[in-house]
Write a protein that holds these residues in place. Structure first.
Motif, mmCIF file in Angstrom:
data_model
loop_
_atom_site.group_PDB
_atom_site.id
_atom_site.type_symbol
_atom_site.label_atom_id
_atom_site.label_comp_id
_atom_site.label_asym_id
_atom_site.label_seq_id
_atom_site.Cartn_x
_atom_site.Cartn_y
_atom_site.Cartn_z
ATOM 1 N N THR A 62 0.824 -1.204 0.000
ATOM 2 C CA THR A 62 0.000 0.000 0.000
ATOM 3 C C THR A 62 0.859 1.255 0.000
ATOM 4 O O THR A 62 0.538 2.247 -0.661
ATOM 5 N N GLU A 63 1.968 1.213 0.722
ATOM 6 C CA GLU A 63 2.885 2.356 0.724
ATOM 7 C C GLU A 63 3.440 2.608 -0.680
ATOM 8 O O GLU A 63 3.559 3.755 -1.117
ATOM 9 N N LEU A 64 3.787 1.532 -1.383
ATOM 10 C CA LEU A 64 4.273 1.676 -2.758
ATOM 11 C C LEU A 64 3.170 2.179 -3.680
ATOM 12 O O LEU A 64 3.412 2.963 -4.602
ATOM 13 N N ALA A 65 1.955 1.734 -3.415
ATOM 14 C CA ALA A 65 0.826 2.119 -4.267
ATOM 15 C C ALA A 65 0.567 3.617 -4.226
ATOM 16 O O ALA A 65 0.049 4.188 -5.196
ATOM 17 N N VAL A 66 0.924 4.259 -3.124
ATOM 18 C CA VAL A 66 0.710 5.704 -3.000
ATOM 19 C C VAL A 66 1.353 6.456 -4.158
ATOM 20 O O VAL A 66 0.774 7.378 -4.727
ATOM 21 N N THR A 67 2.559 6.070 -4.529
ATOM 22 C CA THR A 67 3.283 6.781 -5.589
ATOM 23 C C THR A 67 3.139 6.124 -6.954
ATOM 24 O O THR A 67 3.495 6.722 -7.968
ATOM 25 N N ARG A 68 2.607 4.889 -6.989
ATOM 26 C CA ARG A 68 2.590 4.158 -8.258
ATOM 27 C C ARG A 68 1.214 3.957 -8.880
ATOM 28 O O ARG A 68 1.115 3.651 -10.059
ATOM 29 N N CYS A 69 0.148 4.086 -8.098
ATOM 30 C CA CYS A 69 -1.176 3.884 -8.697
ATOM 31 C C CYS A 69 -1.517 5.091 -9.572
ATOM 32 O O CYS A 69 -1.237 6.228 -9.217
ATOM 33 N N ASP A 70 -2.108 4.822 -10.717
ATOM 34 C CA ASP A 70 -2.416 5.888 -11.660
ATOM 35 C C ASP A 70 -3.874 6.307 -11.576
ATOM 36 O O ASP A 70 -4.655 5.774 -10.782
ATOM 37 N N SER A 71 -4.243 7.276 -12.409
ATOM 38 C CA SER A 71 -5.602 7.810 -12.379
ATOM 39 C C SER A 71 -6.634 6.757 -12.737
ATOM 40 O O SER A 71 -7.764 6.770 -12.229
ATOM 41 N N SER A 72 -6.249 5.815 -13.602
ATOM 42 C CA SER A 72 -7.165 4.745 -13.985
ATOM 43 C C SER A 72 -7.493 3.863 -12.779
ATOM 44 O O SER A 72 -8.657 3.469 -12.576
ATOM 45 N N THR A 73 -6.475 3.568 -11.974
ATOM 46 C CA THR A 73 -6.686 2.767 -10.769
ATOM 47 C C THR A 73 -7.568 3.500 -9.771
ATOM 48 O O THR A 73 -8.481 2.914 -9.172
ATOM 49 N N ILE A 74 -7.310 4.779 -9.590
ATOM 50 C CA ILE A 74 -8.122 5.588 -8.679
ATOM 51 C C ILE A 74 -9.585 5.575 -9.115
ATOM 52 O O ILE A 74 -10.500 5.452 -8.287
ATOM 53 N N SER A 75 -9.819 5.678 -10.421
ATOM 54 C CA SER A 75 -11.193 5.653 -10.941
ATOM 55 C C SER A 75 -11.874 4.325 -10.635
ATOM 56 O O SER A 75 -13.052 4.280 -10.260
ATOM 57 N N LYS A 76 -11.131 3.213 -10.794
ATOM 58 C CA LYS A 76 -11.685 1.888 -10.481
ATOM 59 C C LYS A 76 -12.048 1.794 -9.001
ATOM 60 O O LYS A 76 -13.093 1.240 -8.637
ATOM 61 N N LEU A 77 -11.181 2.327 -8.151
ATOM 62 C CA LEU A 77 -11.427 2.265 -6.713
ATOM 63 C C LEU A 77 -12.635 3.107 -6.322
ATOM 64 O O LEU A 77 -13.433 2.710 -5.457
ATOM 65 N N ARG A 78 -12.785 4.270 -6.953
ATOM 66 C CA ARG A 78 -13.963 5.106 -6.681
ATOM 67 C C ARG A 78 -15.250 4.380 -7.058
ATOM 68 O O ARG A 78 -16.252 4.448 -6.339
ATOM 69 N N GLU A 79 -15.211 3.680 -8.186
ATOM 70 C CA GLU A 79 -16.384 2.932 -8.629
ATOM 71 C C GLU A 79 -16.712 1.815 -7.638
ATOM 72 O O GLU A 79 -17.889 1.550 -7.352
ATOM 73 N N LEU A 80 -15.688 1.164 -7.092
ATOM 74 C CA LEU A 80 -15.916 0.111 -6.111
ATOM 75 C C LEU A 80 -16.526 0.671 -4.831
ATOM 76 O O LEU A 80 -17.375 0.024 -4.196
ATOM 77 N N ILE A 81 -16.121 1.866 -4.437
ATOM 78 C CA ILE A 81 -16.713 2.514 -3.264
ATOM 79 C C ILE A 81 -18.201 2.744 -3.495
ATOM 80 O O ILE A 81 -19.028 2.516 -2.607
ATOM 81 N N ARG A 82 -18.556 3.170 -4.709
ATOM 82 C CA ARG A 82 -19.969 3.380 -5.034
ATOM 83 C C ARG A 82 -20.747 2.060 -4.948
ATOM 84 O O ARG A 82 -21.881 2.026 -4.477
ATOM 85 N N GLN A 83 -20.103 0.982 -5.397
ATOM 86 C CA GLN A 83 -20.755 -0.324 -5.328
ATOM 87 C C GLN A 83 -20.953 -0.766 -3.882
ATOM 88 O O GLN A 83 -21.963 -1.389 -3.541
ATOM 89 N N MET A 84 -19.984 -0.450 -3.017
ATOM 90 C CA MET A 84 -20.120 -0.792 -1.592
ATOM 91 C C MET A 84 -21.328 -0.105 -0.982
ATOM 92 O O MET A 84 -22.067 -0.688 -0.181
ATOM 93 N N ASP A 85 -21.530 1.144 -1.354
ATOM 94 C CA ASP A 85 -22.630 1.923 -0.792
ATOM 95 C C ASP A 85 -23.990 1.420 -1.259
ATOM 96 O O ASP A 85 -25.002 1.612 -0.577
ATOM 97 N N ASN A 86 -24.014 0.747 -2.408
ATOM 98 C CA ASN A 86 -25.289 0.329 -2.995
ATOM 99 C C ASN A 86 -25.560 -1.169 -2.886
ATOM 100 O O ASN A 86 -26.644 -1.622 -3.258
#
Length: 216
Positions: free
Chosen positions: A110-134
């Protein structure tokens, strides 16, 4: 007792098949060369090749699909993981060590992911958060595991990722592994990834692990 010549041939063929997988750049899901092609490439008898493939299939490393061929299986599908888990990790201390090691790998990834995850990954994670809420409880649990896996994978270190997969596989075989990442934690992780704040992420995961240990 000396090793019989047929056993030497069998072991050598296993090693050579592994070399072919590496040389051809084959990965999980890819199709292996046919039995005949392997026999030609290895200059070995069809029966010896067949025995080697059978051994790999029994370990769950490959699978044969009728009419399609032989394919490399995902590491998490290995029967070997389940077998080893049932024998090696059959005591409380071993299970604790597994969970501790898994946590260390997750935290480092996770520490490595801070500097290495890209905008595409962030978008996927945001979508998963929306799925959690629903989603319902079962669906949310699955999405949380997917969220965790995507974050770990985005660390960009294949060896650490494979360690995570194998450790999770052992834990699942023992029905001991639990996702550290519930919806609330996933949301905090996403926020800190967006802020690119490794220090807070480390503290967050450490507190989460301490809390889990306290209730075990």
């Amino acid at each position: 007792m000396s090793v019989q010549p047929t056993e030497k041939v069998y072991i050598e063929i296993l090693k050579q098949i592994k070399s072919i997988i590496v040389e051809d750049g084959l990965q999980a899901g890819n199709k292996l060369p046919s039995e005949r092609e392997l026999s030609d490439r290895l200059k070995a008898g069809r029966s010896s090749v067949r025995e080697a493939l059978r051994a790999l299939e029994l370990l769950g490393l490959i699978e044969t699909r009728r009419g399609e061929g032989t394919f490399i299986r995902e590491a998490t599908g290995h029967r070997l993981v389940e077998v080893l888990a049932s024998f090696i990790l059959n005591d409380k201390k071993a299970r604790q060590d597994l969970e501790e090691t898994r946590h260390i790998v997750i935290k480092d990834c996770t520490e490595l992911a801070v500097t290495r995850c890209d905008s595409s990954t962030i978008s996927k994670l945001r979508e998963l958060i929306r799925q959690m809420d629903n989603g319902g409880q079962k669906e949310t649990s699955e999405v949380c595991r997917k969220f965790e896996k995507i974050v770990i994978q985005s660390c960009g270190n294949h060896l650490l990722y494979r360690l995570y997969v194998e450790l999770t596989g052992y834990g699942s075989s023992l029905q001991q592994a639990k996702s550290y990442w519930q919806p609330a934690l996933c949301k905090e992780v996403l926020e800190l990834l967006e802020q690119k704040n490794p220090e807070k992420l480390t503290n967050l995961l450490s507190k989460q692990n301490d809390a889990l240990n306290a209730i075990e």
